[in-house]
Scaffold this motif. Structure first.
Motif, PDB file in Angstrom:
ATOM      1  N   ALA A 142       0.838  -1.202   0.000  1.00  0.00           N
ATOM      2  CA  ALA A 142       0.000   0.000   0.000  1.00  0.00           C
ATOM      3  C   ALA A 142       0.872   1.251   0.000  1.00  0.00           C
ATOM      4  N   GLY A 143       1.952   1.225   0.791  1.00  0.00           N
ATOM      5  CA  GLY A 143       2.842   2.372   0.830  1.00  0.00           C
ATOM      6  C   GLY A 143       3.546   2.598  -0.492  1.00  0.00           C
ATOM      7  N   ILE A 144       4.050   1.521  -1.081  1.00  0.00           N
ATOM      8  CA  ILE A 144       4.763   1.644  -2.355  1.00  0.00           C
ATOM      9  C   ILE A 144       3.825   2.136  -3.453  1.00  0.00           C
ATOM     10  N   GLN A 145       2.585   1.663  -3.448  1.00  0.00           N
ATOM     11  CA  GLN A 145       1.614   2.102  -4.452  1.00  0.00           C
ATOM     12  C   GLN A 145       1.325   3.587  -4.336  1.00  0.00           C
ATOM     13  N   ALA A 146       1.370   4.115  -3.114  1.00  0.00           N
ATOM     14  CA  ALA A 146       1.119   5.551  -2.921  1.00  0.00           C
ATOM     15  C   ALA A 146       2.209   6.397  -3.573  1.00  0.00           C
ATOM     16  N   GLY A 147       3.397   5.776  -3.755  1.00  0.00           N
ATOM     17  CA  GLY A 147       4.506   6.501  -4.361  1.00  0.00           C
ATOM     18  C   GLY A 147       4.452   6.577  -5.867  1.00  0.00           C
ATOM     19  N   GLY A 148       3.632   5.761  -6.507  1.00  0.00           N
ATOM     20  CA  GLY A 148       3.546   5.764  -7.965  1.00  0.00           C
ATOM     21  C   GLY A 148       3.219   4.382  -8.499  1.00  0.00           C
ATOM     22  N   ASN A 149       2.591   4.321  -9.631  1.00  0.00           N
ATOM     23  CA  ASN A 149       2.194   3.055 -10.248  1.00  0.00           C
ATOM     24  C   ASN A 149       2.768   2.943 -11.660  1.00  0.00           C
ATOM     25  N   PRO A 150       2.848   1.692 -12.176  1.00  0.00           N
ATOM     26  CA  PRO A 150       2.406   0.429 -11.585  1.00  0.00           C
ATOM     27  C   PRO A 150       3.438  -0.153 -10.614  1.00  0.00           C
ATOM     28  N   ILE A 151       2.950  -1.008  -9.708  1.00  0.00           N
ATOM     29  CA  ILE A 151       3.806  -1.738  -8.797  1.00  0.00           C
ATOM     30  C   ILE A 151       3.914  -3.159  -9.329  1.00  0.00           C
TER      31      ILE A 151
END
Length: 294
Positions: free
Chosen positions: A164-173
Motif C-alpha cells: 500500500a505504501g509503495i503504491q502511494a509513491g507511484g504506479n504500476p507496482i
C-alpha cells in the motif's frame, strides 16, 4: 489446516512488535513518529542477538578490521536509519507531500524529462540506501510518475502495509517474477518510468563485484535499457542533517555499452556511496549469499 493456522499465528507474532510501535506513536507528528520507529529498530539492532549477528556477518566481510564497538554502533545507526525509512514507506502518501524536505540535484533529472518529452520510458536504478522513496517523490514533484519493482513479503501483514505504501509513491507496482517482468516491459515500451533497487541477491544473476566481493546481480535492467534504447539513471535519496531532509541526486545516465559493463558501473557507483556513508545502507539483505568467497 494445522499448518495454515500455525503460519497465520507466526505472521501475527512477527508483525505484532512493529504494529505495537506504530500504534503507540500514531498521534504524534510525522517526524516524531519517524524518529520513534528509528529509535526502536536501532535498539533491536543493538540488543537482539540474531539481528546483531546477521549484521556483523555482513559488515565483517566489508570491514574486517573494524573494532567490535564501532561495528555495534554502525549496526545501531543503520537500524535507526532503516526504522525511519520503513515508517516513511508505510506512510508514503503523506511523505510525498513534504516537498520542503527534498534537495534535488544532478543531470539525470533533465535526462529523465528529455526522455519523457520524447515519449520514451526510463529506468531509475537505486539501492536500499538512505530513503529510496524520496526519488519517486521528486519525480512526482516534477509532474511525472514512476512505477516500481518490488519483492513481495512472505508475511501477509507486512506485505499489505508495504505494498500500500509503495503504491502511494507511484504506479504500476510490479512484483518480481515472470508476470511482473511482462508488465515491466509493457510499461517501459509505453513510455513509462520504473524504479528498480538493484542491490538484492538474484539467484540467476551473474557474479559482479559489489563492495569488493562478488555478488549475484541481475543484468535485466541494463538489458532492457539497451533493447529499448532507454536511459539508465542512477539516483539516490541520502538522509542528511537531523534525518528529516534528503539530498536527492539524479546522476548522469550510465552510457550504453553492454549489460555487464553497465551493471558493473552501477554496482561501483552504489558501492562508493555505501563506503562513504555505510549506516545508510541496509546491510541485512544477505547480498553475498550463494557465492563462494575466497
Amino acid at each position: 489446516m494445522f499448518s495454515a493456522t500455525l503460519k497465520s499465528v507466526l505472521h501475527h507474532a512477527r508483525y505484532l512488535p512493529l504494529w505495537s510501535a506504530l500504534t503507540v506513536m500514531r498521534w504524534r507528528a510525522f517526524d516524531m513518529r519517524s524518529r520513534g520507529l528509528g529509535t526502536t529498530l536501532g535498539l533491536v539492532m543493538r540488543w537482539f542477538p540474531p539481528a546483531r549477528a546477521r549484521f556483523a556477518r555482513e559488515a565483517k566481510r566489508v570491514f574486517p578490521d573494524m573494532p567490535r564497538k564501532q561495528r555495534v554502533a554502525l549496526g545501531q545507526n543503520m537500524g535507526r536509519q532503516m526504522g525511519r525509512t520503513l515508517f516513511e514507506i508505510y506512510h508514503d502518501a503523506e511523505f510525498q507531500t513534504h516537498h520542503h524536505k527534498f534537495q534535488v540535484s544532478g543531470p539525470g533529472l533533465a535526462a529523465l524529462k528529455q526522455a519523457q518529452a520524447a515519449g520514451k520510458g526510463a529506468i531509475i536504478l537505486s539501492g536500499h540506501f538512505g530513503q529510496w522513496e524520496a526519488i519517486r517523490a521528486v519525480i512526482k514533484m516534477n509532474g511525472m510518475e514512476s512505477g516500481a519493482v518490488y519483492r513481495p513479503n512472505k508475511n501477509r501483514h507486512y506485505e499489505r502495509r508495504l505494498k500500500a505504501g509503495i503504491q502511494a509513491g507511484g504506479n504500476p507496482i510490479l512484483a518480481t517474477g515472470r508476470v511482473g517482468t511482462k508488465g515491466l516491459v509493457r510499461h517501459l515500451r509505453g513510455g513509462g518510468i520504473v524504479s528498480i533497487l538493484l542491490d538484492e541477491k538474484y539467484s540467476e544473476g551473474v557474479q559482479i563485484p559489489f563492495l569488493g566481493h562478488d555478488a549475484l546481480t541481475s543484468l535485466s535492467a541494463a538489458q532492457l535499457a539497451l533493447k529499448y534504447d532507454l536511459p539508465l539513471i542512477p539516483a539516490f535519496g541520502t538522509r542528511i542533517g537531523n534525518g528529516n531532509t534528503f539530498r536527492v541526486e539524479f546522476e548522469a545516465p550510465i552510457p550504453h555499452s553492454d549489460s555487464l559493463t553497465m551493471t558493473r558501473s552501477f554496482n561501483d557507483i552504489l558501492s562508493a556511496r555505501i563506503m562513504a556513508d555505510p549506516e545508510q545502507w541496509y546491510w541485512m539483505l544477505r547480498r553475498w549469499d550463494g557465492v563462494a568467497q575466497g
